[in-house]
Write a protein that holds these residues in place. Structure first.
Motif, PDB file in Angstrom:
ATOM      1  N   ARG A  62      -2.016 150.206 -36.723  1.00  0.00           N
ATOM      2  CA  ARG A  62      -1.111 149.087 -36.960  1.00  0.00           C
ATOM      3  C   ARG A  62       0.250 149.627 -37.350  1.00  0.00           C
ATOM      4  O   ARG A  62       0.345 150.455 -38.260  1.00  0.00           O
ATOM      5  N   TRP A  63       1.300 149.155 -36.679  1.00  0.00           N
ATOM      6  CA  TRP A  63       2.658 149.589 -36.994  1.00  0.00           C
ATOM      7  C   TRP A  63       3.236 148.724 -38.099  1.00  0.00           C
ATOM      8  O   TRP A  63       3.017 147.512 -38.144  1.00  0.00           O
ATOM      9  N   GLY A  64       3.994 149.356 -38.979  1.00  0.00           N
ATOM     10  CA  GLY A  64       4.684 148.620 -40.010  1.00  0.00           C
ATOM     11  C   GLY A  64       5.881 149.400 -40.516  1.00  0.00           C
ATOM     12  O   GLY A  64       5.955 150.626 -40.360  1.00  0.00           O
ATOM     13  N   ASN A  65       6.851 148.694 -41.073  1.00  0.00           N
ATOM     14  CA  ASN A  65       8.034 149.356 -41.635  1.00  0.00           C
ATOM     15  C   ASN A  65       8.328 148.874 -43.049  1.00  0.00           C
ATOM     16  O   ASN A  65       9.444 149.037 -43.545  1.00  0.00           O
ATOM     17  N   ASP A  66       7.327 148.298 -43.680  1.00  0.00           N
ATOM     18  CA  ASP A  66       7.523 147.751 -45.019  1.00  0.00           C
ATOM     19  C   ASP A  66       6.778 148.583 -46.060  1.00  0.00           C
ATOM     20  O   ASP A  66       6.176 148.046 -46.984  1.00  0.00           O
ATOM     21  N   TYR A  67       6.844 149.890 -45.872  1.00  0.00           N
ATOM     22  CA  TYR A  67       6.193 150.802 -46.803  1.00  0.00           C
ATOM     23  C   TYR A  67       7.271 151.410 -47.694  1.00  0.00           C
ATOM     24  O   TYR A  67       8.152 152.124 -47.220  1.00  0.00           O
ATOM     25  N   TRP A  68       7.177 151.131 -48.999  1.00  0.00           N
ATOM     26  CA  TRP A  68       8.179 151.561 -49.951  1.00  0.00           C
ATOM     27  C   TRP A  68       7.542 152.319 -51.103  1.00  0.00           C
ATOM     28  O   TRP A  68       6.414 152.018 -51.503  1.00  0.00           O
ATOM     29  N   GLY A  69       8.298 153.260 -51.656  1.00  0.00           N
ATOM     30  CA  GLY A  69       7.882 153.902 -52.884  1.00  0.00           C
ATOM     31  C   GLY A  69       8.249 153.033 -54.069  1.00  0.00           C
ATOM     32  O   GLY A  69       8.875 151.976 -53.933  1.00  0.00           O
ATOM     33  N   GLN A  70       7.891 153.516 -55.262  1.00  0.00           N
ATOM     34  CA  GLN A  70       8.122 152.739 -56.484  1.00  0.00           C
ATOM     35  C   GLN A  70       9.547 152.907 -57.015  1.00  0.00           C
ATOM     36  O   GLN A  70       9.970 152.150 -57.886  1.00  0.00           O
ATOM     37  N   GLY A  71      10.270 153.877 -56.492  1.00  0.00           N
ATOM     38  CA  GLY A  71      11.644 154.108 -56.918  1.00  0.00           C
ATOM     39  C   GLY A  71      11.749 155.187 -57.982  1.00  0.00           C
ATOM     40  O   GLY A  71      10.829 155.375 -58.792  1.00  0.00           O
ATOM     41  N   THR A  72      12.870 155.894 -57.958  1.00  0.00           N
ATOM     42  CA  THR A  72      13.148 156.901 -58.978  1.00  0.00           C
ATOM     43  C   THR A  72      14.608 156.737 -59.412  1.00  0.00           C
ATOM     44  O   THR A  72      15.499 156.585 -58.579  1.00  0.00           O
ATOM     45  N   GLN A  73      14.824 156.764 -60.715  1.00  0.00           N
ATOM     46  CA  GLN A  73      16.157 156.506 -61.266  1.00  0.00           C
ATOM     47  C   GLN A  73      17.017 157.768 -61.188  1.00  0.00           C
ATOM     48  O   GLN A  73      16.586 158.853 -61.599  1.00  0.00           O
TER      49      GLN A  73
END
Length: 125
Positions: free
Chosen positions: A109-120
């Motif tokens: 399944r293709w997707g482009n809504d994969y994000w990390g939690q973020g780093t400051q």
């Protein structure tokens, strides 16, 4: 399930450098484009840099000549080398992946809504 985990943020003085990493793991079949985005307080999330699976890169005008994006396809990891940092680079940095996920059924399944939690990243004297 797919996870992206960023690391490498912190506090740095103006003119300094930081290197961010983002490792993707889980049921990944293949990764196309990986990218870095950032969001400052009260502002929208903006694209910083992208890199394709073949290594083609693109940068926001505000970071051209200062930031370098790279990736290790064998490790499913993308990096962002940030040099000559400015106070206006202060933000939470997120990585994103455009990828094919392997499903239990054997399909992908293709997707482009994969994000990390973020780093400051904070640039301040």
């Amino acid at each position: 399930q797919v996870q992206l985990v960023e690391s490498g943020g912190g506090l740095v003085q103006p003119g300094g450098s930081l290197r961010l990493s983002c490792a993707a793991s889980g049921s990944i079949f293949s990764i196309n484009t990986m990218s870095w985005h950032r969001q400052a307080p009260g502002k929208q999330r903006d694209l910083v840099a992208t890199i394709t699976s073949g290594g083609r890169t693109n940068y926001a005008d505000s970071v051209k000549g200062r930031f370098i994006i790279s990736r290790d396809n064998a490790k499913n990891t993308v990096y962002l080398q940030m040099n000559s940092l400015k106070p206006e680079d202060t933000a939470v940095y997120y990585c994103n992946a455009d990828l094919w996920e392997s499903l239990p059924s054997g399909l992908t399944r293709w997707g482009n809504d994969y994000w990390g939690q973020g780093t400051q990243v904070t640039v301040s004297s």
